[in-house]
Design a protein around this motif. Structure first.
Motif, PDB file in Angstrom:
ATOM      1  N   GLN A 125       0.826  -1.208   0.000  1.00 61.07           N
ATOM      2  CA  GLN A 125       0.000   0.000   0.000  1.00 61.07           C
ATOM      3  C   GLN A 125       0.862   1.260   0.000  1.00 61.07           C
ATOM      4  OE1 GLN A 125      -3.976   0.651   0.483  1.00 61.07           O
ATOM      5  NE2 GLN A 125      -2.685   1.914  -0.832  1.00 61.07           N
ATOM      6  N   ALA A 126       1.942   1.253   0.781  1.00 63.91           N
ATOM      7  CA  ALA A 126       2.822   2.422   0.823  1.00 63.91           C
ATOM      8  C   ALA A 126       3.436   2.696  -0.541  1.00 63.91           C
ATOM      9  CB  ALA A 126       3.908   2.210   1.876  1.00 63.91           C
ATOM     10  N   ARG A 127       3.873   1.646  -1.221  1.00 62.59           N
ATOM     11  CA  ARG A 127       4.456   1.838  -2.563  1.00 62.59           C
ATOM     12  C   ARG A 127       3.401   2.319  -3.559  1.00 62.59           C
ATOM     13  NH1 ARG A 127       7.113  -2.762  -0.701  1.00 62.59           N
ATOM     14  NH2 ARG A 127       5.709  -4.210  -1.787  1.00 62.59           N
ATOM     15  N   ALA A 128       2.181   1.811  -3.408  1.00 64.01           N
ATOM     16  CA  ALA A 128       1.106   2.250  -4.296  1.00 64.01           C
ATOM     17  C   ALA A 128       0.782   3.718  -4.080  1.00 64.01           C
ATOM     18  CB  ALA A 128      -0.133   1.386  -4.069  1.00 64.01           C
ATOM     19  N   LEU A 129       0.798   4.167  -2.824  1.00 63.65           N
ATOM     20  CA  LEU A 129       0.543   5.579  -2.540  1.00 63.65           C
ATOM     21  C   LEU A 129       1.629   6.465  -3.139  1.00 63.65           C
ATOM     22  CD1 LEU A 129      -0.679   5.506   1.182  1.00 63.65           C
ATOM     23  CD2 LEU A 129      -2.052   5.801  -0.873  1.00 63.65           C
ATOM     24  N   ALA A 130       2.879   6.038  -3.023  1.00 60.86           N
ATOM     25  CA  ALA A 130       3.980   6.824  -3.591  1.00 60.86           C
ATOM     26  C   ALA A 130       3.866   6.889  -5.115  1.00 60.86           C
ATOM     27  CB  ALA A 130       5.322   6.215  -3.179  1.00 60.86           C
ATOM     28  N   ALA A 131       3.529   5.760  -5.732  1.00 57.26           N
ATOM     29  CA  ALA A 131       3.386   5.742  -7.191  1.00 57.26           C
ATOM     30  C   ALA A 131       2.236   6.630  -7.637  1.00 57.26           C
ATOM     31  CB  ALA A 131       3.167   4.309  -7.668  1.00 57.26           C
ATOM     32  N   LYS A 132       1.141   6.616  -6.881  1.00 54.20           N
ATOM     33  CA  LYS A 132       0.004   7.468  -7.240  1.00 54.20           C
ATOM     34  C   LYS A 132       0.388   8.937  -7.106  1.00 54.20           C
ATOM     35  CE  LYS A 132      -4.794   8.576  -6.217  1.00 54.20           C
ATOM     36  NZ  LYS A 132      -5.993   8.271  -5.406  1.00 54.20           N
ATOM     37  N   ARG A 133       1.103   9.286  -6.060  1.00 54.04           N
ATOM     38  CA  ARG A 133       1.547  10.678  -5.912  1.00 54.04           C
ATOM     39  C   ARG A 133       2.366  11.112  -7.114  1.00 54.04           C
ATOM     40  NH1 ARG A 133       4.455  11.735  -0.252  1.00 54.04           N
ATOM     41  NH2 ARG A 133       4.874  13.761  -1.232  1.00 54.04           N
ATOM     42  N   ALA A 134       3.279  10.258  -7.536  1.00 51.40           N
ATOM     43  CA  ALA A 134       4.116  10.592  -8.693  1.00 51.40           C
ATOM     44  C   ALA A 134       3.265  10.805  -9.941  1.00 51.40           C
ATOM     45  CB  ALA A 134       5.149   9.493  -8.930  1.00 51.40           C
ATOM     46  N   ASP A 135       2.273   9.950 -10.134  1.00 53.07           N
ATOM     47  CA  ASP A 135       1.425  10.046 -11.316  1.00 53.07           C
ATOM     48  C   ASP A 135       0.569  11.307 -11.291  1.00 53.07           C
ATOM     49  OD1 ASP A 135       2.436   7.665 -12.248  1.00 53.07           O
ATOM     50  OD2 ASP A 135       0.768   6.448 -11.485  1.00 53.07           O
ATOM     51  N   VAL A 136      -0.026  11.604 -10.130  1.00 53.83           N
ATOM     52  CA  VAL A 136      -0.919  12.762 -10.062  1.00 53.83           C
ATOM     53  C   VAL A 136      -0.136  14.062 -10.157  1.00 53.83           C
ATOM     54  CG1 VAL A 136      -2.649  13.956  -8.671  1.00 53.83           C
ATOM     55  CG2 VAL A 136      -2.627  11.458  -8.750  1.00 53.83           C
TER      56      VAL A 136
ATOM     57  N   PRO B 267       7.900  16.346 -15.352  1.00 52.10           N
ATOM     58  CA  PRO B 267       8.468  15.219 -16.115  1.00 52.10           C
ATOM     59  C   PRO B 267       9.197  15.677 -17.376  1.00 52.10           C
ATOM     60  CG  PRO B 267       6.218  14.746 -15.455  1.00 52.10           C
ATOM     61  CD  PRO B 267       6.448  16.187 -15.154  1.00 52.10           C
ATOM     62  N   LEU B 268       8.736  16.763 -17.979  1.00 51.68           N
ATOM     63  CA  LEU B 268       9.424  17.266 -19.171  1.00 51.68           C
ATOM     64  C   LEU B 268      10.801  17.813 -18.817  1.00 51.68           C
ATOM     65  CD1 LEU B 268       6.478  19.094 -21.000  1.00 51.68           C
ATOM     66  CD2 LEU B 268       7.535  16.907 -21.614  1.00 51.68           C
ATOM     67  N   ILE B 269      10.876  18.526 -17.706  1.00 50.77           N
ATOM     68  CA  ILE B 269      12.149  19.111 -17.286  1.00 50.77           C
ATOM     69  C   ILE B 269      13.129  18.038 -16.840  1.00 50.77           C
ATOM     70  CG2 ILE B 269      13.248  20.577 -15.533  1.00 50.77           C
ATOM     71  CD1 ILE B 269      10.686  22.300 -15.586  1.00 50.77           C
ATOM     72  N   LEU B 270      12.656  17.083 -16.067  1.00 55.96           N
ATOM     73  CA  LEU B 270      13.542  16.085 -15.461  1.00 55.96           C
ATOM     74  C   LEU B 270      13.703  14.822 -16.304  1.00 55.96           C
ATOM     75  CD1 LEU B 270      12.285  16.438 -11.781  1.00 55.96           C
ATOM     76  CD2 LEU B 270      14.356  17.420 -12.787  1.00 55.96           C
ATOM     77  N   GLY B 271      12.855  14.663 -17.309  1.00 55.44           N
ATOM     78  CA  GLY B 271      13.001  13.523 -18.209  1.00 55.44           C
ATOM     79  C   GLY B 271      12.768  12.199 -17.512  1.00 55.44           C
TER      80      GLY B 271
END
Length: 467
Positions: free
Chosen positions: A369-380, A389-393
């Motif tokens: 669940q913790a990894r899923a929350l982190a992945a969702k944060r990154a996506d949102v 994402p464009l700047i950091l590639g």
């Protein structure tokens, strides 16, 4: 009120396709993504054609230990009025914890997390639902959620919990059959048993969505096709009651419109199959597991509050929206809120701040669940701040996941994007060269000329300007 029929979740990415899609009777829009004063042109055109639009909230936190925020409730009410909606919907979930109730830092989940099925949680949820009902101009329906983890010491099944909630408050239910499937895989709960315990006459409408299974865990992604097992649960539900509406949810990885239309056709077929299977049984009333007569749902019952029994208000203050007095913690209701608040804060802190896992929880599942929350944060964050994402590639996602390990979200996704950029410019993972210059410019443009936190941000701002 007329039956809703077959619908689809309206999203900006598929707005044009939804307008052209045949057989769509209604749509559902994420409430927080709609501005009442500037409604999307697509939604306005749908309304002009007589298509019903229902706002679906995701951030109210009816399952939070604290009472619902008045500003969030007012915003949800404004959206219902602007869209001319017959009802609004939210989730049976907690989304934040901590703060004054527990004397700990306030934490945001950025996700819908399950409430424990306990008497304390039910008492708090019932009061929160009543507060929301009083603040909204139209009926409220609440949705069962998908869960990766189970609370230790639960006192009720999901069906029993939802039955009592509807019984005590008269709230309508939004039943997500995909979430029943998720809880079957992740928590070993039988969807048929849950349906058998539900007050079927309280159902406002039904959600259907897809997901995927990985390492024995089902992820309710809303980004994959609807599996046969979810359609089978829908058929089971439709054999028990005629749902006023059924809606397909899709939030990401959008397929071609023809694929969505095929999924809608499969949903219609599943409902028709269930209706045929249950037509004989529904010629007379059926009795639920709680000894209450369940009448078939009819089109004109949606706006009528469900009353299954005399509500038990013994644990609820007479004026639930009145701020608690300083010694209110001595009352049973406030004591329940405090116990729930401490439990939710401990769980959320383990998920987003790396504190120890509370006793009784499955450590492996909490890690998932913790990894899923982190992945969702990154996506949102990538959606609300697409420049990052464009700047950091290619390094964006890795850097953001690393950032989440020591930086819980504190004030929504847009602030999260600013905090991440600031950390990238300050820390050892700082971008270099052109990426750094672009990131610095992006951060300065959005953080404003005045530092938000005098000491640390002042130093950061001066360092950025020097570079």
């Amino acid at each position: 009120m007329r039956r809703l029929g077959t619908g689809i979740g309206w999203r900006p990415e598929i707005a044009d396709a939804v307008e052209r899609m045949p057989g769509i009777d209604w749509v559902e829009a994420v409430a927080e993504n709609v501005c009442p004063g500037h409604l999307p042109a697509s939604l306005l055109r749908l309304r002009e054609r007589g298509i019903t639009v229902v706002p679906h909230g995701v951030s109210l936190g009816l399952g939070d230990a604290e009472r619902p925020d008045r500003e969030r409730l007012a915003a949800l009410a404004q959206r219902a009025e602007a869209l001319g909606s017959p009802l609004v919907t939210e989730h049976i979930a907690f989304v934040r914890a901590g703060g004054p109730l527990t004397g700990s830092p306030r934490l945001e989940a950025g996700h819908l997390l399950p409430v424990p099925r306990t008497r304390d949680a039910l008492d708090v949820l019932c009061e929160n639902v009543r507060i929301a009902q009083d603040a909204l101009p139209v009926p409220l329906a609440v949705e069962n959620i998908a869960a990766l983890v189970a609370w230790p010491g639960e006192e009720m099944t999901e069906g029993q919990f939802l039955y009592e909630l509807a019984d005590r408050t008269g709230v309508r239910l939004l039943i997500d059959v995909a979430n029943l499937h998720t809880n079957h895989v992740n928590r070993g709960e039988n969807p048929a048993e849950a349906l058998a315990e539900l007050p079927l006459e309280a159902i406002a409408y039904v959600h259907v969505a897809g997901g995927f299974e990985r390492d024995g865990v089902w992820h309710d992604s809303h980004a994959h096709p609807v599996p046969r097992r979810v359609l089978d649960i829908l058929t089971d539900l439709a054999s028990r009651v005629s749902p006023p509406g059924v809606l397909l949810e899709r939030d990401d990885n959008f397929p071609e419109p023809t694929d969505l239309e095929r999924e809608l056709a499969a949903i219609r077929t599943a409902v028709q199959t269930g209706a045929a299977q249950g037509s004989g049984a529904r010629t007379s009333s059926s009795t639920g597991t709680h000894g209450v007569t369940h009448a078939p749902t009819t089109p004109d019952t949606l706006a009528t509050p469900v009353a299954l029994a005399t509500p038990d208000t013994s644990a609820v203050p007479a004026t639930p929206d009145t701020p608690a007095a300083p010694d209110a913690a001595d009352t049973p209701a406030e004591a329940a809120r405090q116990r729930l608040g401490l439990a939710q804060a401990a769980l959320l802190s383990a998920l987003v701040a790396g504190t120890p896992v509370p006793e009784g929880f499955d450590r492996v599942r909490l890690g998932v669940q913790a990894r899923a929350l982190a992945a969702k944060r990154a996506d949102v964050v990538a959606k609300v701040a697409p420049e990052l994402p464009l700047i950091l590639g290619d390094g964006y996602r890795t850097a953001f996941i690393a950032y989440t390990r020591g930086h819980p979200m504190r004030d929504g996704y847009r602030q999260d994007a600013l905090d991440f950029a600031e950390e990238m410019l300050r820390g050892t993972r700082a971008a270099q060269g052109r990426s750094r210059r672009e990131l610095r410019r992006w951060w300065l443009d959005r953080s404003g000329p005045a530092p938000r936190r005098t000491s640390r941000l002042g130093r950061v701002g001066r360092a950025l300007i020097r570079h």
